[in-house]
Design a protein around this motif. Structure first.
Motif, PDB file in Angstrom:
ATOM      1  N   GLU A 169       7.346 -23.190 -37.108  1.00  0.00           N
ATOM      2  CA  GLU A 169       7.852 -24.502 -36.710  1.00  0.00           C
ATOM      3  C   GLU A 169       7.330 -24.896 -35.330  1.00  0.00           C
ATOM      4  N   ILE A 170       7.169 -23.915 -34.445  1.00  0.00           N
ATOM      5  CA  ILE A 170       6.629 -24.208 -33.115  1.00  0.00           C
ATOM      6  C   ILE A 170       5.184 -24.695 -33.218  1.00  0.00           C
ATOM      7  N   ILE A 171       4.364 -23.971 -33.983  1.00  0.00           N
ATOM      8  CA  ILE A 171       2.969 -24.379 -34.163  1.00  0.00           C
ATOM      9  C   ILE A 171       2.890 -25.752 -34.822  1.00  0.00           C
ATOM     10  N   LYS A 172       3.784 -26.013 -35.778  1.00  0.00           N
ATOM     11  CA  LYS A 172       3.794 -27.322 -36.451  1.00  0.00           C
ATOM     12  C   LYS A 172       4.169 -28.425 -35.467  1.00  0.00           C
ATOM     13  N   ASN A 173       5.104 -28.171 -34.565  1.00  0.00           N
ATOM     14  CA  ASN A 173       5.469 -29.171 -33.556  1.00  0.00           C
ATOM     15  C   ASN A 173       4.302 -29.466 -32.615  1.00  0.00           C
ATOM     16  N   ILE A 174       3.588 -28.404 -32.221  1.00  0.00           N
ATOM     17  CA  ILE A 174       2.406 -28.600 -31.369  1.00  0.00           C
ATOM     18  C   ILE A 174       1.371 -29.445 -32.110  1.00  0.00           C
ATOM     19  N   PHE A 175       1.118 -29.088 -33.342  1.00  0.00           N
ATOM     20  CA  PHE A 175       0.119 -29.801 -34.143  1.00  0.00           C
ATOM     21  C   PHE A 175       0.497 -31.279 -34.284  1.00  0.00           C
ATOM     22  N   ASP A 176       1.758 -31.555 -34.648  1.00  0.00           N
ATOM     23  CA  ASP A 176       2.191 -32.939 -34.851  1.00  0.00           C
ATOM     24  C   ASP A 176       2.087 -33.743 -33.563  1.00  0.00           C
ATOM     25  N   TYR A 177       2.446 -33.116 -32.434  1.00  0.00           N
ATOM     26  CA  TYR A 177       2.367 -33.830 -31.155  1.00  0.00           C
ATOM     27  C   TYR A 177       0.917 -34.214 -30.835  1.00  0.00           C
ATOM     28  N   VAL A 178       0.006 -33.265 -30.993  1.00  0.00           N
ATOM     29  CA  VAL A 178      -1.404 -33.523 -30.680  1.00  0.00           C
ATOM     30  C   VAL A 178      -1.994 -34.538 -31.654  1.00  0.00           C
ATOM     31  N   TYR A 179      -1.651 -34.418 -32.923  1.00  0.00           N
ATOM     32  CA  TYR A 179      -2.200 -35.340 -33.927  1.00  0.00           C
ATOM     33  C   TYR A 179      -1.762 -36.780 -33.666  1.00  0.00           C
ATOM     34  N   GLU A 180      -0.519 -36.965 -33.179  1.00  0.00           N
ATOM     35  CA  GLU A 180       0.007 -38.313 -32.968  1.00  0.00           C
ATOM     36  C   GLU A 180      -0.555 -38.980 -31.717  1.00  0.00           C
TER      37      GLU A 180
END
Length: 530
Positions: A169-180
């Motif tokens: 979930e942490i990696i997914k949050n990082i990914f979503d933040y950068v993608y947005e």
């Protein structure tokens, strides 16, 4: 299933001719089987042009190596005799090509050519990551452009880690933040902090921020450099991220929304936060990447010329010379296979479907939309047609005008849904291309006609059986190697004619009827035994 003598002889002759023709090609093909199975093959040429300076001039660039998802072959180097070429192995398995010259104030050109074969790779991310040894500490350190220990990065990381239950979930949050973060074609170097401050970046800025956040939270991460290959003459390279998860470097692309996935057309060149090309300062320099897709058969090592030399008849010439688009040719060749399959399901199994080829065409449309989302969209639109047709029945409209109204509303709904999906980045709503829309429209027309002729109950039953036939067709037709086999062995179409002829002469009981009348057969057997 008795056949007339003349027909039997004709079928035997057709079968023998087809098998002999297949046999001539089978031996060289089987001897060149390739278990790598690349999805994409490209010929790539680095083209460099420069004028040497007043002293020794050097040009350096990273070149690819073979790994588990890409294969490099056919290296050729063309440069003038005044250039001295070497290869240098660097840390982390990076390889640099180096050209040097002592000739001053003169023009030089270089062509570095190779064949790239790539395939996509998905990674499964566990919820909890294992602890790593100290050998990976270098991937946790801050750098000038990846400021993982900066207070701004600390604050951002603290926010992203809140309300998370595990590492995934942490990696997914990082990914979503950068993608947005909005994308921008910024060609200058953008570090992690600048990406946050200006809230826009290209691939290199997003990658550095992704790595900085991972390192701040204790996840080893690194920048990966390469090129997104496509039929083009381009100058742009690409950067993405790899995170070390349980001894495996897993790719993430925060620009193109690839989570734990690397596409088949990503050429990996080097690892680390480095420039792809470096050269002596203050020289005239230009470059480009000439990329041409190569037609290939995924399961064969044979090149195009070797495929042309195969004995017998094949359709490779149509593919290689692009006389017919490969997608259209695949559809034409797979239609008879799908038709034979549906004929078997109708004549032998006993399924009732909306026509013979419609389940096959629906299966093809699912390859554009994805199976699950495609089935959901298909059923939803069919039900929608049934619902909107009901008030028109009350108005006692004629069938054809009523159908035109219903289908017009359906097409409008598809267009609106696609626009909404694009605007709000809902991927499954953006997959309704022109071809699937046509198929869904035809299907809706068949369903509407069936409800009028047979009633809703029987129409729903036929729809369900059509979906069964469609699912089986999708399972068979989604075999990636099947179109290539049909291109190399078009004689298989003759065998389909033979098999279809036998199906056409079948007058036995269908499998569904065996199930339906099983109690009757059991009672008859009891009477006979008595």
């Amino acid at each position: 299933m008795n056949l007339k003598p003349n027909l039997k002889i004709a079928l035997i002759i057709i079968t023998i001719i087809a098998l002999i023709s297949i046999g001539f090609k089978a031996k060289p093909i089987l001897g060149n089987y390739d278990d790598f199975n690349p999805e994409k093959v490209y010929k790539i040429t680095y083209r460099f042009f420069f004028k040497s300076g007043d002293k020794n001039t050097t040009l350096k660039t990273y070149i690819p190596t073979t790994n588990s998802r890409q294969r490099i072959s056919g290296e050729q180097i063309k440069n003038d005799s005044l250039l001295f070429f070497t290869k240098q192995k660097e840390k982390h398995q990076n390889i640099r090509a180096i050209w040097e010259t002592n000739d001053t104030n003169s023009y030089h050109s270089i062509d570095y050519e190779f064949i790239f074969e790539g395939k996509a790779k998905h990674y499964k991310i566990p919820n909890t990551f294992n602890k790593l040894s100290e050998e990976y500490d270098e991937y946790l350190k801050a750098t000038n452009d990846i400021q993982s220990n900066d207070s701004i990065i600390n604050t951002l990381a603290s926010g992203l880690i809140q309300n998370t239950k595990n590492d995934r979930e942490i990696i997914k949050n990082i990914f979503d933040y950068v993608y947005e973060i909005p994308s921008a074609p910024i060609i200058t170097l953008t570090d992690a902090l600048t990406t946050i401050k200006q809230n826009k970046a290209s691939c290199n800025g997003k990658s550095r921020l992704f790595v900085a956040l991972c390192r701040n939270m204790g996840y080893p991460a690194r920048v990966k450099g390469g090129i997104i290959v496509e039929n083009a003459n381009k100058r742009t390279s690409h950067a993405w991220v790899e995170v070390l998860i349980n001894q495996t470097w897993v790719p993430f692309d925060g620009l193109n929304n690839h989570f734990a996935f690397i596409p088949a057309n990503y050429l990996e060149l080097y690892q680390g936060d480095k420039p792809l090309i470096t050269h002596t300062a203050d020289i005239q320099f230009d470059y480009s990447y000439q990329i041409d897709e190569v037609n290939h058969v995924s399961f064969l090592k044979m090149n195009s010329e070797e495929l042309h030399k195969l004995p017998g008849f094949s359709l490779w010439n149509l593919v290689d010379k692009k006389i017919i688009p490969k997608g259209a040719l695949n559809l034409l060749l797979l239609l008879p296979i799908g038709g034979l399959l549906v004929a078997f399901l109708r004549n032998i199994v006993g399924l009732k479907t909306f026509g013979v080829f419609l389940p096959v065409l629906i299966a093809f449309s699912l390859s554009h939309t994805g199976f699950v989302s495609g089935i959901a969209i298909f059923v939803g639109l069919i039900m929608f047609i049934g619902l909107i047709a009901y008030p028109f029945d009350k108005l006692r409209l004629l069938y054809t005008p009523k159908l035109v109204i219903s289908l017009t509303i359906m097409v409008s709904l598809i267009v609106v849904a696609t626009h909404f999906g694009v605007k709000n980045n809902i991927e499954w709503l953006t997959k309704l291309t022109f071809f699937p829309i046509i198929i869904l429209t035809i299907s809706a027309e068949r369903f509407s006609r069936s409800t009028l002729e047979d009633g809703y109950i029987k129409a729903m039953d036929k729809l369900f059986q059509t979906l069964i036939a469609t699912s089986i067709s999708y399972l068979i037709l989604s075999w990636t190697w099947l179109p290539s086999v049909l291109i190399l062995f078009p004689e298989i179409v003759l065998l389909i004619v033979v098999l279809a002829t036998f199906l056409g002469r079948y007058i036995g009981i269908r499998w569904i009827e065996l199930f339906r009348f099983k109690p009757l057969f059991n009672s008859e057997n009891k009477k006979l035994n008595f």
